[in-house]
Each structure stands twice: as structure tokens, then as C-alpha cells.
Write an enzyme that holds these catalytic residues in place. Structure first.
Site, PDB file in Angstrom:
ATOM      1  N   GLU A 103     -23.090 -11.010  44.618  1.00  0.00           N
ATOM      2  CA  GLU A 103     -22.640 -12.145  45.422  1.00  0.00           C
ATOM      3  C   GLU A 103     -21.120 -12.232  45.453  1.00  0.00           C
ATOM      4  O   GLU A 103     -20.441 -12.031  44.446  1.00  0.00           O
ATOM      5  CB  GLU A 103     -23.220 -13.443  44.850  1.00  0.00           C
ATOM      6  N   LEU A 120     -28.020 -22.376  59.338  1.00  0.00           N
ATOM      7  CA  LEU A 120     -28.627 -23.565  58.746  1.00  0.00           C
ATOM      8  C   LEU A 120     -30.130 -23.551  58.951  1.00  0.00           C
ATOM      9  O   LEU A 120     -30.612 -23.362  60.060  1.00  0.00           O
ATOM     10  CB  LEU A 120     -28.033 -24.818  59.389  1.00  0.00           C
ATOM     11  N   GLY A 121     -30.861 -23.762  57.880  1.00  0.00           N
ATOM     12  CA  GLY A 121     -32.303 -23.859  57.997  1.00  0.00           C
ATOM     13  C   GLY A 121     -33.035 -22.536  57.900  1.00  0.00           C
ATOM     14  O   GLY A 121     -34.245 -22.494  58.010  1.00  0.00           O
ATOM     15  N   LYS A 131     -32.968  -9.777  53.666  1.00  0.00           N
ATOM     16  CA  LYS A 131     -31.628 -10.369  53.686  1.00  0.00           C
ATOM     17  C   LYS A 131     -31.272 -11.185  52.450  1.00  0.00           C
ATOM     18  O   LYS A 131     -30.162 -11.696  52.354  1.00  0.00           O
ATOM     19  CB  LYS A 131     -31.467 -11.249  54.925  1.00  0.00           C
ATOM     20  N   ILE A 140     -29.359  -7.209  64.699  1.00  0.00           N
ATOM     21  CA  ILE A 140     -28.878  -8.452  64.098  1.00  0.00           C
ATOM     22  C   ILE A 140     -28.300  -8.093  62.736  1.00  0.00           C
ATOM     23  O   ILE A 140     -29.031  -7.777  61.802  1.00  0.00           O
ATOM     24  CB  ILE A 140     -30.009  -9.483  63.916  1.00  0.00           C
ATOM     25  N   LYS A 193     -22.114 -10.034  55.540  1.00  0.00           N
ATOM     26  CA  LYS A 193     -22.123  -9.355  54.248  1.00  0.00           C
ATOM     27  C   LYS A 193     -21.981  -7.839  54.390  1.00  0.00           C
ATOM     28  O   LYS A 193     -21.845  -7.123  53.391  1.00  0.00           O
ATOM     29  CB  LYS A 193     -23.401  -9.704  53.485  1.00  0.00           C
ATOM     30  N   ASN A 250     -24.076 -17.310  57.512  1.00  0.00           N
ATOM     31  CA  ASN A 250     -25.269 -18.093  57.169  1.00  0.00           C
ATOM     32  C   ASN A 250     -25.694 -18.980  58.328  1.00  0.00           C
ATOM     33  O   ASN A 250     -24.854 -19.526  59.048  1.00  0.00           O
ATOM     34  CB  ASN A 250     -24.972 -18.979  55.958  1.00  0.00           C
ATOM     35  N   ILE A 257     -34.516 -15.990  62.079  1.00  0.00           N
ATOM     36  CA  ILE A 257     -33.708 -15.597  63.232  1.00  0.00           C
ATOM     37  C   ILE A 257     -34.600 -15.045  64.342  1.00  0.00           C
ATOM     38  O   ILE A 257     -34.459 -15.395  65.513  1.00  0.00           O
ATOM     39  CB  ILE A 257     -32.655 -14.540  62.833  1.00  0.00           C
TER      40      ILE A 257
END
Length: 652
Positions: free
Chosen positions: A549, A449-450, A367, A405, A409, A447, A289
Site C-alpha cells: 500500500e 465511491l461505493g 483489484k 479499465i 495504482k 478509487n 465498475i
């Protein structure tokens, strides 16, 4: 024989072409004589000298027109035009010579000769081209191209000239193109794909829709999901236009095309608000990120960008990438790569003061949910105290805006990672109440991507290795967003904060992870192995939920949500603590972290207004609580300070 001819040097092939044309022209004249003349034998005596005079001129015309430079396998309109022009000039020369020799009534002879010469010299070249073309393409993989527009035609032409793929069919949604032929390739409709695959022995589908919207590409890919062959795509139009990729550089289908949506154009006013002509700092600048934030930030004309990162390699990598970007785009941005730990307030404050930082994007965090479960103390130190120290440094250095950021969760967390990020939010909410010098805000999203924690690259690697794909639970659901979209929305949300705001990004539709795995298997041309398909290729194994989770994630705690100036950014009103209570909570938490008292840390986080409900037993790998005595009073006594080394000595 064919192999021997093809192996000859270029000059030998040209000589053979000239000899062949002499034979073609001579044969054409003989056929014309017997077809048009009542007494061809006696006419031969008149015609032969004139014909022999015209032949060298015809060969010279073919040479000047470039016929003998053309490669037969790739012969095209230019070469056929050269044949036509040469034959016409030869016919005109024959007519003139017959006229000079006072030989009449040879018009039919010349006409039939010209037609026969075109058929032999031109037609046989086309036959040779077809034979060589089929021989060349015989070993190539047969493919179907979805999209017969400009990109599809360019792709087909590139593949025809290449060595790997042979396009044998187009399909297109445009009914005006269906049932037509492009580059000698038939165009069908999408509904005929299954039949075309079987009848033409196609082994791959190539998607040539680089300009289509993401929604349209997703629709097409869903329609191709059950096809028994792999699907690949051409690069995006922007990559083709800027020259970074060629039309025939095929790629695996990007998962963004399956999960993402068309991004909303960023609002320039919001993008510029905290960046243009300002000194900006990104903590965790080398992470997935943080690095994307840096890429976006340099495009919006900051005065300087401070890259703050703990990992030397990650910092080196993003600095080199950004320097190349700044040079290529001719951007006027100073880059300041700084190694440092956000938990060390003095270091962070010195950096902010030295460079006069005005905006901070705090992306430094642990994270990975299971790893933080196994390393509770470090997770809390980095995510909670790292945020607190960086925020206090920002206040002391006079930073204008500080953007955290955060994560989905953090909402009703069931794991330490999420709870630590909710505590970090509470810290900034408390600081926003305590002072008004620095404007704090938080941005939550799911989430991306990547990212380093995404399941997508893991699934792709597992499929390439032959499986199995590991999914934790059949019903587990997640939201997904592309990293560039998430970074743009973070920057815009940060510009809207007034102090203590919690912003939530619209993550689109939730995705069942097991369904995602199946779609990825199908698009790679494989079949999922299960009870219904015991002979399938890739098995999906369910390993059970990992520590902490959730089956699904949320973005909001309460229902009190308001829309903002951006359609994909919402603001949430969440519970907060005044600074006095927050400071007391932090003091107790720090004490238990210093003593590795994991059970007490979990208990304290549970009692705080985080909504934390641990979904698993504590599984920290270095939990010293059993050998330490609980300490509840402050400040610590000298005797208590000695307990930690004693405990560690017992463990050793």
C-alpha cells in the site's frame, strides 16, 4: 378524560361536536343579550323562540359544509371557513326572522352574537387542535430543517403529519425568508444553528436542498460537520420527481456530497460512438465498475449487450437488474448473459464471434491490493494473462475497439496488483503496435465511491457498530470519484482512442482518509475519541500500511500529458515495448506462474519497464519457490515439468 374522548368511535365524536356547538351558540346568544340589551330578561322572551328556530338551520349548514367530517387535530382553513359560513348564514337568518316578527333594534344583538359564536365554535376548535397537536408531537424527535424553500416546506408538512419527527425550526440562507414564520415554524439564519439546537432541544438536522449543486451541499455539510447531532438529507429531486422516493424518506448523508463534485454533462457524440447500434461486451459485468458500465451502456441504444462474468451470482444479479431497467425504460436492447473466464481465450473468442461483438470494455480484474499480495500467481494470471487472452480473442474476432479499465495504482506501482495492471497496459500497447485491426486503449482512474474495495461502506459499518474505525496511516491520501461519473468518462475516453492510448481521468482534489473518517463520525452525530476528547464515541485506530500500500496514488508516470476534447480526460504518453520483447516477457512470466515461483515473478515484473518497486516483502500464501529449481530456458524440458507435482507432494 382526554384519552377516553380520543378513544370514542367517530360517530360519538361527531355527536359530541354537535352538542358542543349547541352549547357554544346558546352561550353566545346569552352573552350578546346581556351585552347589548337594556332589559335582557324581557328580551329573552322575544329572542328565544326565534333563536331556537335558527339553530337547526345552523347545525344543518355546519353539516353540509363538512365541519363535522374534519379531524380536530388536522383542522385547517376549510373547517374554519365552514364555521364562518355557518355563523354568517345563521346571522342572516336571525335578521330575517326578527324582521318577519316585526322586532326591531336587534342589529347589535346579532352582531355581538355572531362574533361570540365565531370565537367559541371556531376559536375553541383551534385551541383543541393546538392541545391535541402538542400532545401528538410530544413524543416525536425534535428536528431542524436546513432549507425553507419548496422542498423544506413539503418536508415539514409531511413530518407534521407523521409519527417520528417534529420540525421546530427552519434555517435558510435566503435573507428574505429569515425572521419569518412558515407553517407556524420560525425561520432563522445558518449562523444561529448552534443557539437554536440548544434552545429548542433539537436532536437532528435535516438537509432539504435536493436541487442544490454538489459543491453547495458540500459547503453546507462542512459548516455542519462540528454540530453535536446527526445530519440527514432528503432524496435528490430526480428521485422525488420520478416517484421512486418520497420527500420524507430521509437518508444518511451520501459520501458523494462530501467528496464528489458536480459531474460534467457527458458528450453525447462520444457516448454514442462505440455503443449506438453496436454489439457491446463488458467483461467482469457483475463487478462494481462493470455493472455501472452496463447500466450506462443500455441507455445509449446498443444493438446488444453481452454480459461476460465468472461469478454466477454476480451475473444473475446484474442481468435481472438490467432486464428490469430495459423493461421500465422500454429500451430496445438484447441482453446476453454469458458465464466465462477471460483467461480462456477460446471461450472469449467464441463469444465475441458468435454475437459479432464490436466494442469491449474489459473490467474483469482482481483489484484488492492485499488479496493480490497474498495470491500473486492468480493476480498475475487474471490481470495480465486474462487481459492478454481477451485482447488476442478480440483481434481474432475482429472487434473494433477494446478498452481496458486500469487504475492509478499502475503508476510507479508498489504492489503486485498495480504492477499487474501496468503489465496489462503494456500488453495492449504492444498489441496496438503489432496490428491495426482492433483499436486498443486504456483508462486509468483512482478509487470510486461505493465500489467493493471502497473504505466508505467499511467506515459507515464500523461507526454503526460503535467503532473503532481502522485507518492504515494518519497521512494516507486517496482520490475519489462516483461510480456513474467514472463509467461515463471511461466510455467517452474509449471513443477518443486511436491505438495504444493511455487516458487519465481528472479525479478532483485528494482526500486524507483520516479526515474523511472524522467527518463521517461527526455527520452521524458522534464525536471522535482521542487524546483531546477521551470521552468521545468512536476511536480511530491506525493499523499500519498493508502489504504493497502507498501513502498516496498518482495517475501519471511522465510529465508528457495532453488535454483531450473532454475537460476531465487527459492523455498520457507512457513507455511501451515492441511486441517481440513483450511476447518474451509474457512467456517467462507464464512459466514462473505455472511453477508458482513467486520470487521469480516479482523479480521479472521489477525488471520489466513497469516502474515497479515492491514496498513490502513477498507474502504470497502459496509460494513454492523454495522447493522448486529455477528454470530459465524455453521450451520446458520433460524433467522440469515433473518438478511441480513433486514439490506439491512434499508440501502435503
Amino acid at each position: 378524560m382526554l384519552e377516553w374522548l380520543l378513544s370514542l368511535p367517530r360517530y360519538a365524536k361527531r355527536f359530541i361536536s354537535v352538542m358542543a356547538d349547541l352549547v357554544f351558540l346558546s352561550g353566545s346568544m346569552l352573552v350578546a343579550l346581556f351585552a347589548t340589551q337594556a332589559d335582557p330578561v324581557s328580551s329573552l322572551g322575544q329572542t328565544l323562540p326565534i333563536f331556537l328556530l335558527s339553530v337547526p338551520a345552523t347545525i344543518i349548514a355546519f353539516t353540509k359544509l363538512g365541519l363535522y367530517r374534519a379531524v380536530v387535530r388536522y383542522i385547517g382553513q376549510h373547517a374554519l371557513g365552514a364555521v364562518l359560513a355557518g355563523i354568517i348564514s345563521n346571522a342572516l337568518l336571525l335578521a330575517m326572522l326578527f324582521q318577519l316578527a316585526s322586532i326591531s333594534d336587534k342589529g347589535n344583538l346579532i352582531f355581538v352574537y355572531a362574533i361570540m359564536a365565531l370565537v367559541t365554535a371556531g376559536g375553541l376548535r383551534l385551541v383543541a387542535r393546538m392541545v391535541l397537536f402538542q400532545r401528538h408531537n410530544g413524543h416525536k424527535e425534535r428536528v431542524l430543517i436546513y432549507g425553507a424553500g419548496s422542498s423544506g416546506r413539503q418536508l415539514a408538512q409531511a413530518l407534521l403529519n407523521g409519527e417520528q419527527f417534529h420540525p421546530v425550526a427552519f434555517v435558510d440562507d435566503d435573507i428574505t425568508l429569515q425572521r419569518s414564520t412558515i407553517l407556524g415554524i420560525h425561520v432563522g439564519s445558518p449562523g444561529q444553528i448552534s443557539a437554536i439546537i440548544k434552545s429548542k432541544n433539537i436532536s437532528r438536522i435535516l438537509l432539504a436542498l435536493p436541487s442544490a449543486s454538489r459543491a453547495r451541499r458540500r459547503e453546507v455539510l462542512e459548516s455542519l460537520g462540528n454540530m453535536p447531532i446527526p445530519v440527514q438529507t432528503v432524496p435528490g429531486m430526480s428521485d422525488i420527481v420520478d416517484g421512486s422516493m418520497r420527500i420524507d424518506e430521509l437518508q444518511d448523508v451520501r459520501i458523494e456530497d462530501l467528496l464528489g463534485r458536480d459531474p460534467v454533462e457527458p458528450k453525447l457524440k462520444l457516448m454514442h460512438a462505440n455503443i449506438k447500434d453496436k454489439v457491446v461486451m463488458v467483461t467482469g459485468a457483475g463487478g462494481s465498475i462493470g455493472s455501472e458500465l452496463c447500466r450506462q451502456i443500455v441507455q445509449y441504444e446498443p444493438k446488444a449487450l453481452v454480459l461476460f462474468e465468472l461469478s454466477e451470482f454476480a451475473l444473475y444479479s446484474i442481468e435481472q437488474e438490467l432486464r428490469a431497467l430495459v423493461q421500465d425504460e422500454k429500451l430496445d436492447v438484447e441482453l446476453k448473459p454469458v458465464l466465462g473466464n477471460v483467461q480462456k481465450q477460446a471461450r472469449v473468442q467464441a463469444v465475441m464471434a458468435k454475437f459479432g461483438v464490436q466494442t469491449v470494455y474489459h473490467a474483469a480484474a482482481y483489484k484488492h491490493v492485499p488479496l493480490v499480495e497474498y495470491n500473486v500467481v492468480e493476480g498475475v494470471f487474471n490481470n495480465v494473462f486474462g487481459t492478454w487472452r481477451a485482447a488476442e480473442a478480440a483481434v481474432a474476432a475482429g472487434v473494433e475497439t477494446f478498452v481496458l479499465i486500469s487504475t492509478d495504482k499502475a503508476v510507479r506501482p508498489t504492489n503486485i496488483m498495480g504492477a499487474s495492471k501496468r503489465l496489462a497496459e503494456l500488453v495492449l500497447q504492444g498489441l496496438a503496435i503489432r496490428q491495426n485491426r482492433t483499436r486498443f486503449c486504456m483508462v486509468r482512474f483512482g478509487n470510486v465511491l461505493g465500489s467493493s474495495g471502497s473504505v466508505v461502506p467499511l467506515f459507515r459499518e464500523q461507526i454503526r457498530n460503535g467503532g473503532p474505525i481502522t485507518v492504515t496511516h494518519p497521512e494516507i491520501i486517496r482520490y475519489f470519484m462516483t461510480i456513474p461519473e467514472a463509467a461515463q468518462l471511461v466510455i467517452q475516453a474509449g471513443a477518443m482512442g486511436k491505438g495504444g492510448d493511455v487516458f487519465v481521468l481528472d479525479m478532483g482534489e485528494p482526500v486524507r482518509i483520516a479526515d474523511l473518517a472524522r467527518r463521517m463520525v461527526h455527520l452521524m452525530g458522534l464525536e471522535v475519541k482521542d487524546a483531546q476528547h477521551p470521552d468521545g464515541d468512536i476511536e480511530i485506530c491506525f493499523s499500519g500500511l498493508r502489504p504493497g500500500e502507498k501513502l498516496y496514488e498518482e495517475l501519471l508516470i511522465g510529465e508528457n500529458v495532453r488535454q483531450t476534447a473532454h475537460p476531465r480526460i487527459m492523455a498520457a504518453n507512457e513507455v511501451s515495448l515492441n511486441w517481440k520483447d513483450m511476447a518474451e516477457l509474457l512467456r517467462q512470466l507464464e512459466h514462473h506462474c505455472d511453477h508458482f515461483a513467486v520470487e521469480r515473478i516479482v523479480q521479472l515484473i521489477t525488471e520489466a519497464p513497469t516502474g515497479f518497486s515492491h514496498s513490502s516483502a513477498v507474502c504470497d500464501l502459496v509460494d513454492l519457490q523454495p522447493v522448486l529449481q529455477p528454470v530459465d530456458k524455453f521450451p520446458l524440458k520433460t524433467a522440469e515439468l515433473t518438478e511441480l507435482p513433486v514439490a506439491m507432494a512434499r508440501l502435503s
